[in-house]
Design an enzyme around this catalytic site. Structure first.
Site, PDB file in Angstrom:
ATOM      1  CB  ALA A 144      44.459  31.418  45.315  1.00 15.03           C
ATOM      2  CE1 TYR A 145      37.996  36.578  47.339  1.00 15.59           C
ATOM      3  CE2 TYR A 145      37.874  37.680  45.211  1.00 15.59           C
ATOM      4  CZ  TYR A 145      37.353  37.437  46.461  1.00 15.59           C
ATOM      5  OH  TYR A 145      36.174  38.028  46.835  1.00 15.59           O
ATOM      6  N   GLY A 146      40.478  34.223  42.529  1.00 18.62           N
ATOM      7  CA  GLY A 146      39.697  34.116  41.296  1.00 18.62           C
ATOM      8  C   GLY A 146      39.191  32.706  41.054  1.00 18.62           C
ATOM      9  CB  VAL A 169      32.733  46.618  48.489  1.00 20.84           C
ATOM     10  CG1 VAL A 169      32.150  47.270  49.729  1.00 20.84           C
ATOM     11  CG2 VAL A 169      31.624  46.359  47.466  1.00 20.84           C
ATOM     12  CE  LYS A 179      34.516  35.135  46.534  1.00 15.50           C
ATOM     13  NZ  LYS A 179      33.431  34.901  47.510  1.00 15.50           N
ATOM     14  CG  ASP A 234      34.873  28.456  61.455  1.00 12.15           C
ATOM     15  OD1 ASP A 234      34.992  28.716  60.230  1.00 12.15           O
ATOM     16  OD2 ASP A 234      35.838  28.098  62.165  1.00 12.15           O
ATOM     17  CG  ASN A 286      29.221  38.270  52.923  1.00 11.18           C
ATOM     18  OD1 ASN A 286      29.605  38.954  51.973  1.00 11.18           O
ATOM     19  ND2 ASN A 286      29.702  38.424  54.143  1.00 11.18           N
ATOM     20  CE  LYS A 290      44.160  43.371  53.528  1.00  7.49           C
ATOM     21  NZ  LYS A 290      42.861  42.714  53.446  1.00  7.49           N
ATOM     22  CB  VAL A 291      48.183  42.612  46.378  1.00 13.53           C
ATOM     23  CG1 VAL A 291      49.161  42.545  45.215  1.00 13.53           C
ATOM     24  CG2 VAL A 291      46.765  42.707  45.851  1.00 13.53           C
TER      25      VAL A 291
END
Length: 276
Positions: free
Chosen positions: A192-194, A230, A197, A62, A89, A95-96
């Site tokens: 936040a995801y952007g 993907v 990354k 984890d 990975n 989710k949006v």
């Protein structure tokens, strides 16, 4: 201690991670560890590969739990004396349509995608054997998010001298700014995801630089990559690539031949180095 080469994939029980494990089982000349937070899901995934005639091994991991990361580290050190391939990975995305407040999404997403990944690197990079390969799964969303940052932030994130400490401060600042409701004003994009990354891509650039400085003769190659859009639980059914297609670039980077000296410290998509 076994002289067998060893590869580890984080978040390997489904989606792109599972496809990466499957490809490594076919192509990597050694032991391949599928890791997952949940042991039963991990064992299920290993059994699924077994039915296909492929041999993966399971170890719990984890990435949000430092004890769990260190248990894996100690196991690899003791059993293999190190590590040959590491594919970071594991990651999460809201989710949006998720209604959680943006500040909550920011904190939770960065905790796993940036800070969890960084902790895995801190503990496992010292174990990398000469000619080792490290692949940090980032996303093209990081380039888009970078373009959505203020000029000042873009400059910092593109700097060739930014330190890990400075990057950590910036990632923490983003979370704090969202809590105060000032992230727009402070030059952050609305993803936040952007941002998480961006953190992974910049961290990879920093780590590659440090490997050059400290272990230049070891020929370790470390890169960030985008698997593409993907079809997974995370991206949804409308995405353009299958998990197998998504695994192609990470697997290509994980299996770069021992005489390769590039790419290193790059952001790679469709097996091609992308500008950052």
């Amino acid at each position: 201690m076994s002289g067998v080469p060893v590869a580890v994939v984080t978040g390997g029980n489904k989606g792109i991670g599972f496809a990466i494990v499957r490809a490594l089982c076919k192509q990597f000349p050694g032991d391949v560890y599928l890791t997952a937070r949940d042991p039963s899901r991990g064992q299920e995934a290993v059994a699924k590969l077994q039915q296909e005639g492929l041999r993966a091994l399971f170890h719990q991991l984890d990435i949000d739990d430092l004890q769990s990361i260190r248990a894996l580290r100690d196991f690899l050190k003791e059993k293999y004396g190190g590590l040959n391939v590491l594919v970071n990975n594991a990651g999460i995305a809201f989710k949006v349509q998720d209604t959680a407040p943006f500040a909550v999404q920011a904190e939770v997403t960065l905790k796993t995608n940036f800070f969890g990944t960084r902790n895995v690197c801190t503990e496992l990079l010292p174990l990398m054997k000469p000619y080792g390969r490290v692949v940090n799964v980032s996303s093209m969303v990081s380039s888009r998010a970078l373009r959505g940052c203020s000029q000042e932030l873009q400059q910092k994130f593109r700097s060739d001298t930014i330190t890990e400490e400075e990057l950590v401060q910036l990632m923490n600042k983003f979370v704090e700014d969202t809590k105060k409701g000032v992230h727009d004003k402070e030059g952050w994009p609305n993803t936040a995801y952007g941002v998480s990354k961006i953190g992974v891509t910049v961290l990879s650039r920093i780590q590659a630089r440090l490997l050059n400085e400290k272990r230049g003769g070891d020929h370790i190659l470390l890169n960030a990559c985008c698997p593409g859009w993907v079809r997974t639980d995370m991206a949804g059914p409308k995405a353009t690539k299958s998990p197998e297609e998504g695994a192609e670039t990470p697997v290509y980077l994980a299996l770069l031949p021992s005489d390769a000296d590039a790419p290193h410290g790059q952001f790679v998509s469709d097996k091609t180095v992308q500008p950052w």
